[in-house]
Structure formats: structure tokens, C-alpha cells
Design a protein around this motif. Structure first.
Motif, PDB file in Angstrom:
ATOM      1  N   LEU A  95       0.825  -1.272  -0.055  1.00 40.11           N
ATOM      2  CA  LEU A  95       0.058  -0.065  -0.078  1.00 40.11           C
ATOM      3  C   LEU A  95       0.824   1.228   0.023  1.00 40.11           C
ATOM      4  O   LEU A  95       0.774   1.945   0.851  1.00 40.11           O
ATOM      5  CB  LEU A  95      -0.692  -0.051   1.094  1.00 40.11           C
ATOM      6  N   GLU A  96       1.610   1.332  -0.895  1.00 41.14           N
ATOM      7  CA  GLU A  96       2.651   2.415  -1.121  1.00 41.14           C
ATOM      8  C   GLU A  96       2.026   3.855  -1.133  1.00 41.14           C
ATOM      9  O   GLU A  96       2.591   4.739  -0.365  1.00 41.14           O
ATOM     10  CB  GLU A  96       3.583   2.250  -2.377  1.00 41.14           C
ATOM     11  N   ALA A  97       1.012   4.273  -1.718  1.00 44.05           N
ATOM     12  CA  ALA A  97       0.252   5.496  -1.570  1.00 44.05           C
ATOM     13  C   ALA A  97      -0.021   5.713  -0.317  1.00 44.05           C
ATOM     14  O   ALA A  97       0.108   6.859  -0.032  1.00 44.05           O
ATOM     15  CB  ALA A  97      -0.712   5.504  -2.659  1.00 44.05           C
ATOM     16  N   GLU A  98      -0.595   4.806   0.391  1.00 41.33           N
ATOM     17  CA  GLU A  98      -1.065   5.153   1.832  1.00 41.33           C
ATOM     18  C   GLU A  98       0.019   5.028   2.522  1.00 41.33           C
ATOM     19  O   GLU A  98       0.236   5.723   3.774  1.00 41.33           O
ATOM     20  CB  GLU A  98      -1.904   3.962   2.389  1.00 41.33           C
ATOM     21  N   ALA A  99       1.478   4.654   2.476  1.00 39.98           N
ATOM     22  CA  ALA A  99       2.550   4.713   3.244  1.00 39.98           C
ATOM     23  C   ALA A  99       3.054   6.228   3.385  1.00 39.98           C
ATOM     24  O   ALA A  99       3.569   6.713   4.154  1.00 39.98           O
ATOM     25  CB  ALA A  99       3.465   3.934   2.972  1.00 39.98           C
ATOM     26  N   VAL A 100       2.919   6.969   2.167  1.00 39.25           N
ATOM     27  CA  VAL A 100       3.676   8.325   1.853  1.00 39.25           C
ATOM     28  C   VAL A 100       3.334   9.255   3.104  1.00 39.25           C
ATOM     29  O   VAL A 100       4.236   9.685   3.592  1.00 39.25           O
ATOM     30  CB  VAL A 100       3.251   8.723   0.621  1.00 39.25           C
ATOM     31  N   PRO A 101       1.844   9.453   3.449  1.00 41.37           N
ATOM     32  CA  PRO A 101       1.826  10.482   4.552  1.00 41.37           C
ATOM     33  C   PRO A 101       2.411  10.169   5.741  1.00 41.37           C
ATOM     34  O   PRO A 101       3.072  10.931   6.423  1.00 41.37           O
ATOM     35  CB  PRO A 101       0.338  10.714   4.542  1.00 41.37           C
ATOM     36  N   PHE A 102       2.678   8.796   6.216  1.00 40.82           N
ATOM     37  CA  PHE A 102       3.170   8.501   7.254  1.00 40.82           C
ATOM     38  C   PHE A 102       4.837   8.871   7.306  1.00 40.82           C
ATOM     39  O   PHE A 102       5.216   8.987   8.162  1.00 40.82           O
ATOM     40  CB  PHE A 102       2.832   7.102   7.704  1.00 40.82           C
ATOM     41  N   TYR A 103       5.479   8.436   6.240  1.00 35.84           N
ATOM     42  CA  TYR A 103       6.654   8.527   5.826  1.00 35.84           C
ATOM     43  C   TYR A 103       7.034  10.148   6.165  1.00 35.84           C
ATOM     44  O   TYR A 103       7.841  10.525   6.836  1.00 35.84           O
ATOM     45  CB  TYR A 103       7.347   8.078   4.518  1.00 35.84           C
ATOM     46  N   GLU A 104       6.165  10.991   5.433  1.00 34.86           N
ATOM     47  CA  GLU A 104       6.444  12.221   5.339  1.00 34.86           C
ATOM     48  C   GLU A 104       6.387  12.930   6.947  1.00 34.86           C
ATOM     49  O   GLU A 104       6.920  13.720   7.622  1.00 34.86           O
ATOM     50  CB  GLU A 104       5.286  12.921   4.426  1.00 34.86           C
ATOM     51  N   ARG A 105       5.215  12.347   7.709  1.00 32.84           N
ATOM     52  CA  ARG A 105       4.823  12.803   8.899  1.00 32.84           C
ATOM     53  C   ARG A 105       6.118  12.331   9.844  1.00 32.84           C
ATOM     54  O   ARG A 105       6.533  12.920  10.677  1.00 32.84           O
ATOM     55  CB  ARG A 105       3.695  12.238   9.367  1.00 32.84           C
ATOM     56  N   CYS A 106       6.494  11.326   9.622  1.00 30.65           N
ATOM     57  CA  CYS A 106       7.731  10.720  10.814  1.00 30.65           C
ATOM     58  C   CYS A 106       9.045  11.721  10.435  1.00 30.65           C
ATOM     59  O   CYS A 106       9.556  12.032  11.316  1.00 30.65           O
ATOM     60  CB  CYS A 106       7.990   9.324  10.679  1.00 30.65           C
ATOM     61  N   LEU A 107       9.329  11.930   9.088  1.00 29.75           N
ATOM     62  CA  LEU A 107      10.598  12.688   8.782  1.00 29.75           C
ATOM     63  C   LEU A 107      10.128  14.298   9.328  1.00 29.75           C
ATOM     64  O   LEU A 107      11.406  14.804   9.564  1.00 29.75           O
ATOM     65  CB  LEU A 107      10.777  12.636   7.219  1.00 29.75           C
ATOM     66  N   ALA A 108       9.326  14.754   9.244  1.00 31.60           N
ATOM     67  CA  ALA A 108       8.681  15.972   9.640  1.00 31.60           C
ATOM     68  C   ALA A 108       8.898  16.297  11.253  1.00 31.60           C
ATOM     69  O   ALA A 108       9.149  17.332  11.693  1.00 31.60           O
ATOM     70  CB  ALA A 108       7.559  16.467   9.424  1.00 31.60           C
TER      71      ALA A 108
END
Length: 156
Positions: A45-58
Motif C-alpha cells: 500500500l505504497e500510496a498510503e505509506a507516503v503520508p506516514f513517511y512524511e509525518r515521521c520525517l517532519a
């Protein structure tokens, strides 16, 4: 592309539900966001992973190993989704923070290839090869390979 072994490895569907709940309750928790990104990636579910990756890096507080994994995971995920420019941007940020990370540099080279930056991609890979290979024949020519990594068009 996550660098962790966690309980969600065994039952990713169940873990996904739990992590979605935790992420909703603790939106500023970088560790929860990273784990949620990883479980989404593992489930394809790559597209759904993106906002979580962005959130953890921010966010803050993510251990270095997980932060590196998040850069690699997000960059790789962007690449899988065909968002090559975002992949390059993300992986460049990761390499800037972790310049000795060969995985980040390798994935950056792949994303650069996808954006048509073949020269830079080849230079990155040659530099990585020259600095990390244990192959005796590569080690023998390490200096020459490193020189060509800096100037692919050079003739000697």
C-alpha cells in the motif's frame, strides 16, 4: 524498505489497524508514523505509506537508524509510484544527512537514472563501488575508478 523487525512483521493486516488507531491518537509521534509507513509498505500500500513517511520525517525523536530507513523508504516508495522527482529530492535529503549510507546513495542513483540524470547516477555508483567494494579486482583499480567517478568523460 523499512529497517526494522517489529511485531507487525508477523501479522501486518492486524498491525496496520492498530497502527492506524495509534497514528490517529498520536499524530505527532514520529515512531508510530514510521511503523505505520512500514506496515503499509509491507502490504503493498505504497500510496498510503507516503503520508506516514512524511509525518515521521517532519517530526522529531526518531532514532537515526529509523530516520535513515524513512528516507530510503519514502524515496523508494516515490520511485515505485513513478514520482521520480520527489524520489530524488527525498533521497538527496537522506544522503545529505547520512552521506556514508550506501543504500541511500544506491537508491538515489536509481532515481537519478529515472529522471534522465545518467551521468550523476553512474558517478554515484562508481564512487560507491570504489569506496566499499571488497572485490580484489575492484580494489586493485580503486584509485582509477574513483577518478573516473569524479570525471566520467576523462580519458586518463
Amino acid at each position: 524498505m523499512c529497517l526494522m523487525n517489529a511485531p507487525e512483521d508477523d501479522r501486518p493486516d492486524e498491525s496496520r489497524e492498530q497502527l492506524l488507531d495509534l497514528a490517529a491518537r498520536f499524530p505527532d509521534n514520529a515512531d508510530v508514523a514510521y511503523r505505520a509507513a512500514c506496515v503499509h509498505d509491507r502490504l503493498g500500500l505504497e500510496a498510503e505509506a507516503v503520508p506516514f513517511y512524511e509525518r515521521c520525517l517532519a517530526g522529531t525523536g526518531l532514532p537515526d537508524e529509523d530516520r535513515r530507513g524513512a528516507f530510503l523508504g519514502l524515496g523508494s516508495t516515490y520511485r515505485v509510484l513513478g514520482r521520480y522527482d520527489r524520489a530524488v529530492e527525498t533521497l538527496r535529503r537522506g544522503v545529505a544527512e547520512y552521506p556514508d549510507d550506501g543504500g541511500l546513495r544506491t537508491f538515489l542513483a536509481m532515481a537519478l537514472y529515472n529522471t534522465g540524470e545518467h551521468h550523476e547516477a553512474m558517478s554515484l555508483l562508481l564512487d560507491l563501488l570504489a569506496t566499499t567494494s571488497q572485490d580484489p579486482s575492484v580494489r586493485e583499480y580503486r584509485r582509477a575508478i574513483a577518478l573516473y567517478a569524479g570525471d566520467l568523460d576523462g580519458t586518463g
